[in-house]
Design a protein around this motif. Structure first.
Motif: not given
Length: 179
Positions: A11-40
């Motif tokens: 997805a990042r490779a398809r966008h050339s503008s810095n703002s679009a790239m910044a948006l994609n960099l802000n996404k988290l992968k599931l394994d980087s989120v603490d889900v313990a005890g939370k409703r997902v």
């Protein structure tokens, strides 16, 4: 929340503008989120093919199987519950029985090898109450989000005329999904 629409680097490779790239960099992968005890809450793609003669028969469970790793990951990491939302078909903001997710709930239950609670709506007080404090390790599948005009913002009425969703109703629909 995990996105299932392709690899993030693609997805990042398809966008050339810095703002679009910044948006994609802000996404988290599931394994980087603490889900313990939370409703997902996970928006999944359970738009599965159905038998034309009997829509209660799912002819290919690949999309359900594709969501299993994320669901199982959350449960293994101690999520209090996993609430799943999807669409099926194009009911245009109307309740169309052949597009119910009830058969998907049964298929998911077999594949995940644990009970799946199927709720007959995706928003509103009853759904909010059912999702507020479920038993630990619960898997809940909400009814087809496209049964509500507010999901896509447009649809057709009983007479077949095109209609648009009211902005306040869209906001209320979205707020209910978040509770």
């Amino acid at each position: 929340r995990r996105r299932t629409g392709g690899h993030p680097s693609t997805a990042r490779a398809r966008h050339s503008s810095n703002s679009a790239m910044a948006l994609n960099l802000n996404k988290l992968k599931l394994d980087s989120v603490d889900v313990a005890g939370k409703r997902v809450f996970i928006r999944v793609d359970f738009n599965v093919p159905q038998d034309k003669a009997d829509p209660t028969i799912i002819t290919n469970t690949a999309r359900i199987e594709g969501a299993l790793p994320s669901i199982k990951y959350c449960l293994e990491k101690g999520a209090k519950s996993v609430v799943l939302a999807s669409h099926l078909g194009r009911p245009d903001g109307n309740v169309v029985p052949k597009f119910t997710l009830a058969p998907v709930a049964k298929a998911l239950e077999k594949l995940i090898e644990k009970p799946v609670t199927f709720l007959t709506d995706c928003c509103g007080e009853e759904v909010e109450a059912a999702c507020a404090d479920p038993a630990p390790g619960s898997v809940i599948l909400l009814e087809n989000v496209r049964f509500h005009l507010e999901e896509e913002g447009k649809g057709v009425d009983a007479a077949g005329e095109k209609v648009k969703a009211d902005k306040d109703k869209v906001a209320a629909f979205r707020a209910s999904l978040c509770k």
